[in-house]
Design a protein around this motif. Structure first.
Motif, PDB file in Angstrom:
ATOM      1  N   THR A  43       0.838  -1.204   0.000  1.00 34.36           N
ATOM      2  CA  THR A  43       0.000   0.000   0.000  1.00 34.36           C
ATOM      3  C   THR A  43       0.875   1.257   0.000  1.00 34.36           C
ATOM      4  N   GLN A  82      -7.703   0.326  -0.220  1.00 33.29           N
ATOM      5  CA  GLN A  82      -8.138  -0.897   0.458  1.00 33.29           C
ATOM      6  C   GLN A  82      -9.479  -0.657   1.143  1.00 33.29           C
ATOM      7  N   ASP A 158      -5.771  -1.360  -5.000  1.00 35.46           N
ATOM      8  CA  ASP A 158      -5.277  -2.042  -3.810  1.00 35.46           C
ATOM      9  C   ASP A 158      -6.284  -3.119  -3.406  1.00 35.46           C
TER      10      ASP A 158
END
Ligand SMILES: Nc1ncnc2c1ncn2[C@@H]1O[C@H](COP(=O)(O)OP(=O)(O)OP(=O)(O)O)[C@@H](O)[C@H]1O
Ligand SMILES: [Mg+2]
Length: 368
Positions: A43, A82, A158
């Protein structure tokens, strides 16, 4: 000209090194998957590409231009995070329509784009719904559709398929990739799922402890891993530790402390070197032991047989080596039972040999 260059990026958070000399070159229109264990820095890497995180040192280049100090908005890169954040007060259609409206694209083509994105994620029927009325997986698909309709040339995804059930996940792999290709996007896609990476990527970057440890085609990463860790992370491998006793252009032989010898492909190692041999579980085979069986490299006792549907995994205890696994087609399920004595073998070309990692084998093979 490569579209994105990450040049020796370093980022530390309160003593935790999240990027440690991270370098990566991504071509125009390439679909790159970043694969790595949790906490590896995936990330962080993506956030540095789109400008959400500023590196302590190193550079980010896009289209040959140094954008390290540029704002998020000026980068023409969209990140699907995410924790996908949808606008709760807008319905699905307007969420996806967000960028086309802001950017004042012509109404007709905007509608067309939004419709085809909703079609891709199989949610055309939910166009009027609010995000709060949708399941987690549906929200995730909307976020994906919105990212695709953002008009950005570079898409940073992500774990975009994380919350979806297995079947949908597999269907969306193909559709997402072909949509990205059709639109000429450059994609960086983070995933934990090695099958997803193998199937979708032009190239896979394996990241660990803030460093790229291998960057290559799915086939290269799967069949010619750069380290024992990669060998086991991208397709599980059997791992055997020993010493090289023979190294010729034809192959390498590794001998364990207990004196057992295992064949592998040619390597740069020399006789006497400490070595780690890895062979994919899927390339490991077993056979009934018969008189003069030349192909088996060792003999062991079946400990467990795991039913997996199309395949079965057989675990074989080998004295002086430990547990080895072999993946067999389902039709072999009835053929073997725990307690059976079997020969284990593989084609030498399917086994890789590495020098013993300086930190030792246990540290090297850790999956976190
Ligand atoms: N804002 C932050 N503050 C402090 N530490 C951070 C921050 N962001 C990341 N880290 C640390 O940096 C390391 C890398 O984190 P990152 O989120 O990039 O990992 P990841 O590969 O994306 O993991 P996951 O697969 O779990 O999402 C971790 O040890 C994490 O705790
Ligand atoms: Mg992450």
């Amino acid at each position: 000209m490569p579209e994105i260059i990450l040049d020796d990026l370093r980022k530390e958070f309160d003593g935790v090194v999240a990027a440690d000399g991270l370098s990566l070159t991504i071509g125009d229109g390439e679909y790159v998957c970043i694969l790595g264990p949790t906490g590896a820095g995936k990330t962080t890497c993506m956030r540095m590409v789109c400008g959400l995180t500023k590196p302590d040192s190193g550079r980010v280049l896009m289209d040959g231009r140094d954008v390290t100090d540029d704002s998020v908005d000026s980068r023409n890169a969209t990140m699907l995070s995410q924790t996908y954040a949808l606008f709760p007060h807008l319905n699905v259609y307007d969420n996806v329509m967000f960028a086309p409206r802001i950017k004042e694209w012509p109404e007709d083509s905007s509608k067309q784009i939004v419709r085809s994105m909703l079609h891709m994620v199989h949610l055309e029927q939910k166009a009027e719904w609010k995000p709060g009325e949708l399941s987690g997986g549906q929200q995730q698909r909307i976020a994906l559709a919105r990212a695709l309709a953002s008009g950005s040339k570079v898409l940073l995804l992500d774990e975009p398929l994380r919350a979806l059930d297995a079947r949908l996940r597999i269907n969306l792999r193909k559709e997402l990739r072909s949509m990205a290709k059709e639109m000429g996007l450059t994609c960086i896609h983070v995933t934990h799922d090695q099958d997803e990476a193998l199937e979708m990527a032009d190239k896979i970057a394996v990241i660990r402890k803030g460093r790229i440890i291998q960057f290559g085609t799915p086939r290269e990463v799967f069949e010619d891993p750069a380290t024992p860790f990669v060998a086991n992370f991208v397709g599980r491998s059997n791992v055997i530790v020993g010493r090289v006793v023979e190294s010729t252009p034809e192959g390498t032989i590794v001998e364990t402390q207990s004196g057992m010898r295992f064949p592998a492909r040619p390597s740069d190692l020399a006789a006497g070197d400490e070595a780690v041999l890895t062979v994919k579980v899927g390339f490991t085979k077993i056979t009934r032991m018969q008189e003069g069986q030349p192909s088996a490299v060792c003999v062991g006792t079946i400990e467990r047989i795991l039913y997996e549907g199309v395949t079965v995994t057989v675990e074989i205890a080998v004295e002086g080596v430990g547990l080895l696994s072999a993946k067999l087609p389902n039709r072999k399920y009835e053929e073997y039972s725990p307690g059976d004595s079997v020969g284990v073998y593989w084609m030498p070309d399917k086994a890789s040999v590495f020098p013993m990692p300086p930190e030792g084998i246990e540290d090297e093979m850790r999956l976190d």
